[in-house]
Design an enzyme around this catalytic site. Structure first.
Site, PDB file in Angstrom:
ATOM      1  N   HIS A  91       3.123  -2.445   1.024  1.00  0.00           N
ATOM      2  CA  HIS A  91       2.446  -1.420   0.698  1.00  0.00           C
ATOM      3  C   HIS A  91       0.787  -1.773   1.114  1.00  0.00           C
ATOM      4  O   HIS A  91       0.305  -2.841   1.530  1.00  0.00           O
ATOM      5  CB  HIS A  91       2.373  -1.114  -0.769  1.00  0.00           C
ATOM      6  CG  HIS A  91       1.729  -2.591  -1.768  1.00  0.00           C
ATOM      7  ND1 HIS A  91       0.590  -2.480  -2.057  1.00  0.00           N
ATOM      8  CD2 HIS A  91       2.614  -3.542  -2.392  1.00  0.00           C
ATOM      9  CE1 HIS A  91       0.357  -3.849  -2.598  1.00  0.00           C
ATOM     10  NE2 HIS A  91       1.586  -4.254  -2.700  1.00  0.00           N
ATOM     11  N   THR A  93      -4.551  -2.368  -2.751  1.00  0.00           N
ATOM     12  CA  THR A  93      -4.874  -1.529  -4.019  1.00  0.00           C
ATOM     13  C   THR A  93      -6.211  -2.333  -4.552  1.00  0.00           C
ATOM     14  O   THR A  93      -6.828  -3.505  -3.869  1.00  0.00           O
ATOM     15  CB  THR A  93      -3.763  -2.091  -5.087  1.00  0.00           C
ATOM     16  OG1 THR A  93      -3.828  -3.258  -5.340  1.00  0.00           O
ATOM     17  CG2 THR A  93      -2.268  -1.581  -4.783  1.00  0.00           C
ATOM     18  N   GLU A  94      -6.782  -1.830  -5.407  1.00  0.00           N
ATOM     19  CA  GLU A  94      -7.969  -2.349  -5.938  1.00  0.00           C
ATOM     20  C   GLU A  94      -7.722  -3.818  -6.527  1.00  0.00           C
ATOM     21  O   GLU A  94      -8.329  -4.658  -6.411  1.00  0.00           O
ATOM     22  CB  GLU A  94      -8.655  -1.702  -7.144  1.00  0.00           C
ATOM     23  CG  GLU A  94      -9.014  -0.148  -6.732  1.00  0.00           C
ATOM     24  CD  GLU A  94     -10.416  -0.243  -5.641  1.00  0.00           C
ATOM     25  OE1 GLU A  94     -10.931  -1.312  -5.465  1.00  0.00           O
ATOM     26  OE2 GLU A  94     -10.550   0.699  -5.013  1.00  0.00           O
ATOM     27  N   ARG A 101       2.325   1.958  -5.437  1.00  0.00           N
ATOM     28  CA  ARG A 101       1.710   1.616  -4.410  1.00  0.00           C
ATOM     29  C   ARG A 101       2.634   1.536  -3.254  1.00  0.00           C
ATOM     30  O   ARG A 101       1.991   1.820  -2.210  1.00  0.00           O
ATOM     31  CB  ARG A 101       1.025   0.308  -4.698  1.00  0.00           C
ATOM     32  CG  ARG A 101       1.687  -0.901  -5.220  1.00  0.00           C
ATOM     33  CD  ARG A 101       1.090  -1.967  -5.579  1.00  0.00           C
ATOM     34  NE  ARG A 101       1.804  -3.365  -5.832  1.00  0.00           N
ATOM     35  CZ  ARG A 101       2.089  -3.427  -7.224  1.00  0.00           C
ATOM     36  NH1 ARG A 101       2.093  -2.767  -8.257  1.00  0.00           N
ATOM     37  NH2 ARG A 101       2.804  -4.620  -7.670  1.00  0.00           N
ATOM     38  N   GLU A 161       8.138  -5.754  -7.072  1.00  0.00           N
ATOM     39  CA  GLU A 161       7.472  -7.019  -7.028  1.00  0.00           C
ATOM     40  C   GLU A 161       8.082  -7.917  -7.907  1.00  0.00           C
ATOM     41  O   GLU A 161       8.523  -7.495  -9.021  1.00  0.00           O
ATOM     42  CB  GLU A 161       5.952  -6.882  -7.015  1.00  0.00           C
ATOM     43  CG  GLU A 161       5.307  -8.286  -6.710  1.00  0.00           C
ATOM     44  CD  GLU A 161       5.603  -8.955  -5.526  1.00  0.00           C
ATOM     45  OE1 GLU A 161       6.910  -9.339  -5.387  1.00  0.00           O
ATOM     46  OE2 GLU A 161       4.506  -8.956  -4.777  1.00  0.00           O
TER      47      GLU A 161
END
Length: 238
Positions: A10, A13-14, A59, A83
């Site tokens: 993916h 992400t933050e 995500r 994940e």
């Protein structure tokens, strides 16, 4: 006949950007992650893809939809591609984990049977993700005509790759971590079979099977074509 599998991580992400461990937390793509996914979508227009399956975490699912929409393909979500469950580590920074569990992250990276407190091991991740591949091998006849794109997470893809290549447990740590929107590419071929020579003497020759059959679909031989592959430089900026 071969079957191609592309496994894409993916977009950013933050949590990725700040070095925090997500595990199965349902985080979303950052603005950078969306741009990365769009860059991959442009690149993948030149790749023969016939089926898209993704982790159901946001995500990964959003990355998959961005790539699939450019080709008019649906995205099939499967929670078995999530994940690694990192248990007590989820949401923490690497520095926090190293402070509270000295040496544990190194053990986790190098021992595929070891699990974080309250989490799961890499072997457990590989087994649940491998079930997805096994089922698609049997139930998706169109795989012969177009690659399967699997969108998931770095830990899941690494564990699944090791399992498909039949690596020993001691070798499961050998792949470097996939970067955001980088991918691995594998090929499945019918496994070689042994047939004795005409008079039954001597070493049996190795005879390749040209196509998958109902009898060989469940026992494919997987080969690694590429790891940590990415779009051409500059595409991500568009």
């Amino acid at each position: 006949m071969t079957r191609k599998l592309i496994m894409l991580r993916h977009g950013q992400t933050e949590y990725n950007a700040s070095g925090r461990m997500q595990g199965q937390m349902d985080t979303k793509l950052s603005d950078v992650g969306i741009r990365q996914a769009k860059a991959v979508a442009r690149y993948m227009k030149g790749v023969n893809i016939g089926y898209v399956v993704s982790s159901d975490l946001s995500r990964a699912a959003e990355t998959a939809r961005i790539v699939a929409s450019s080709r008019g393909l649906p995205v099939h979500l499967d929670p078995r591609l999530r994940e690694t469950n990192l248990g007590d580590w989820q949401g923490q920074s690497r520095e926090d984990v190293d402070r509270d569990y000295p040496g544990a992250r190194a053990q986790w990276r190098h021992n595929a049977l070891w699990a974080p407190p309250g989490g799961e091991s890499r072997i457990e991740v590989a087994r649940r993700a491998r079930d997805v591949i096994n089922e698609l091998m049997l139930a998706h006849p169109g795989w012969d005509d177009g690659a399967v794109l699997l969108v998931a997470h770095g830990g899941t893809i690494g564990s699944l790759t090791s399992d498909l290549l039949e690596l020993s447990i001691e070798q499961h740590h050998m792949f470097t971590g996939l970067k955001n929107t980088n991918w691995a590419r594998l090929t499945a071929r019918p496994r070689y079979s042994e047939e004795p020579n005409a008079n039954g003497e001597g070493d049996p020759p190795m005879v390749p099977q040209p196509r998958f059959t109902p009898d060989t679909l469940g026992d494919a031989q997987w080969y690694l074509d590429g790891w940590n592959m990415s779009v051409a430089p500059g595409l991500e900026a568009g």
